[in-house]
Design an enzyme around this catalytic site. Structure first.
Site, mmCIF file in Angstrom:
data_model
loop_
_atom_site.group_PDB
_atom_site.id
_atom_site.type_symbol
_atom_site.label_atom_id
_atom_site.label_comp_id
_atom_site.label_asym_id
_atom_site.label_seq_id
_atom_site.Cartn_x
_atom_site.Cartn_y
_atom_site.Cartn_z
ATOM 1 C CG HIS A 82 -1.967 0.892 1.152
ATOM 2 N ND1 HIS A 82 -3.359 0.438 0.712
ATOM 3 C CD2 HIS A 82 -2.571 1.941 1.032
ATOM 4 C CE1 HIS A 82 -4.244 1.099 0.891
ATOM 5 N NE2 HIS A 82 -3.695 2.869 0.909
ATOM 6 C CG ASP A 161 -10.706 3.578 5.128
ATOM 7 O OD1 ASP A 161 -10.446 5.024 5.823
ATOM 8 O OD2 ASP A 161 -10.170 3.666 3.624
ATOM 9 N NE ARG A 168 -8.261 10.512 6.684
ATOM 10 C CZ ARG A 168 -7.576 10.629 6.244
ATOM 11 N NH1 ARG A 168 -7.674 8.464 5.711
ATOM 12 N NH2 ARG A 168 -6.348 10.370 6.428
ATOM 13 C CB SER A 183 -7.187 5.372 6.273
ATOM 14 O OG SER A 183 -7.513 5.496 4.805
ATOM 15 C CE LYS A 187 -7.574 1.695 2.833
ATOM 16 N NZ LYS A 187 -7.460 2.744 3.089
HETATM 17 N N1 URA Z 1 -3.756 5.748 1.219
HETATM 18 C C1 URA Z 1 -5.056 5.340 2.517
HETATM 19 O O1 URA Z 1 -5.504 4.855 1.701
HETATM 20 N N2 URA Z 1 -5.202 5.775 3.239
HETATM 21 C C2 URA Z 1 -4.927 7.352 3.895
HETATM 22 O O2 URA Z 1 -5.328 8.295 4.631
HETATM 23 C C3 URA Z 1 -4.097 7.957 3.088
HETATM 24 C C4 URA Z 1 -3.660 6.600 1.879
#
Ligand code: URA
Length: 434
Positions: A82, A161, A168, A183, A187
């Protein structure tokens, strides 16, 4: 509980308990807590921060907001990657099928564009028909059958999220270490992965512009991951200029296709291979980055990674014919060249300003209800370290909105700094943290 008291508590630097966060998240999801109060709370978190314990608590409550997937019955290591977000960052679209071609399972839950940065889901959805919403059962089946699936948060998977992420984005509360940590990790924990490789971006186009902030974000993610027994490593990589040449959803998919045909730009492929080597390390203990890179390069050269990408697109309803014959895609109606006014060397191609230009051209959102134009964006023809002559094309702007071209061109003009002294190609992979 009275939400006003909780907002005040956070505003004044206090920590919310697990029960208080659960109340906030549940009330927000049910619609009882309005967007304006949630926005105020997020802004209070942005300014007051959270300690590790509160960050881990919020992460756990966000995971609990939906289903937790159980992939234990699927053989093999399930490893994900990620990024904290950048401009032109299409790494996931290359890396996920590449790692699946290497035999690793990649259950990826991604996000949409945030602020000036692009999002994996928006890029995937620029492929006609591609479904980023799979049911948990379909997701599980696809990981089992082809080794890779790329989806978004939904009403069943980390719904907290999904809703907070969009808020956000529209309230300038993205660049908060605890909110980014919760966040991302919510996930990954919900997806049931065995290991995670984080790409923490730093530079003017990243949410953490300075190295010390990027290191703090990495520490927050690593500590929270450890508290959830999720083996994680983090690479800090450069986001001073866009990664690769394209920024904008379909334009990035075109660059992904080139990369999967072994014609990817150098800076982009360095990041792909560095992250891929760490994923192999987590999955199989392969500890020689050069050895890992060779193996991954072979999977690109012999077409295995491209085959896996096409399999994944087909499995998720996407039109693979357009990927094989990309000339048929409806490109943006207007394409404008930005040319150099002088001779010299490129010293700056400011990622943040280029990201703003992409959003203006239609490639990103400014409010929660904006739709993204898949064809909008920018293709850079010159980057830092390149020599230019007066009149050379620096970038091509793609848009369907004529009324924004001159403003976007102004952002682009101010993004480039060209000087008489020779400039160097910057490093892309800066630091490894375990
Ligand atoms: N990627 C995400 O999934 N969440 C964030 O807050 C920033 C980048």
């Amino acid at each position: 509980m009275n939400p006003l008291r909780l907002i005040e508590k956070k505003r004044d630097g206090g920590s919310l308990s697990a029960a208080e966060w659960r109340f906030i998240i549940q009330s927000y999801l049910s619609g009882q807590l309005p967007h304006y109060q949630m926005s105020a709370l997020l802004m209070a978190v942005y300014f007051s921060g959270m300690d590790y314990e509160e960050t881990a608590t919020l992460t756990g409550i966000m995971v609990e907001s939906g289903e937790r997937l159980d992939l234990r019955d699927i053989a093999g290591a399930k490893i994900d990657k990620h990024s904290t977000g950048g401009v032109g960052d299409k790494v996931s679209l290359i890396l996920a099928p590449l790692m699946a071609a290497a035999g690793i399972r990649v259950p990826m839950i991604s996000g949409r564009g945030l602020a000036h940065t692009g999002g994996t889901l928006d890029k995937l959805e620029s492929i006609p028909g591609f479904r980023t919403r799979l049911t948990p059962k379909e997701f599980h089946q696809q990981i089992n059958d082809i080794g890779v699936a790329m989806i978004g948060q939904s009403d069943r998977i980390v719904p907290a999220d999904k809703k907070i992420y969009a808020l956000r984005d529209a309230t300038s509360t993205v660049a908060s270490i605890p909110l980014i940590t919760a966040s991302i990790l919510s996930k990954k924990i919900a997806a049931g992965v065995d290991g995670l490789v984080m790409d923490i971006k730093t530079g003017c186009g990243a949410f953490m512009a300075r190295m010390e902030q990027a290191e703090k974000l990495a520490q927050s993610i690593l500590r929270t991951a450890v508290a959830n027994a999720l083996p994680t490593v983090a690479l800090i990589t450069a986001m001073d200029q866009p990664l690769g040449n394209a920024a904008g959803n379909w334009l990035e998919v075109l660059e992904v296709l080139q990369a999967l045909q072994n014609r990817g730009p150098d800076d982009l492929m360095k990041v792909v291979y560095a992250l891929g080597a760490q994923m192999l390390h987590l999955a199989e203990g392969v500890s020689q980055p050069q050895q890992a890179q060779k193996r991954l390069q072979t999977l690109i050269r012999d077409g295995a990674a491209m085959d896996k990408f096409l399999q994944m697109v087909a499995a998720q309803g996407g039109d693979t014919r357009i990927l094989r014959d990309a000339g048929k895609y409806p490109m943006a109606k207007f394409q404008q060249h930005l040319r150099s006014h002088q001779n010299g060397w490129v010293h700056e191609a400011h990622a943040l300003k280029i990201g703003y230009a992409v959003v203006l051209l239609g490639g990103g959102r400014r409010t929660m209800n904006d739709t993204v134009d898949p064809a909008a964006g920018i293709v850079l023809q010159k980057k830092i370290g390149d020599q230019v002559e007066k009149g050379d094309i620096l970038a091509v702007l793609h848009t369907n909105r004529t009324n924004v071209i001159s403003e976007a061109a102004r952002w682009m003009r101010s993004a480039f700094r060209i000087g008489p002294e020779q400039s160097e190609k910057p490093r892309t992979v800066l630091k490894l943290l375990t």
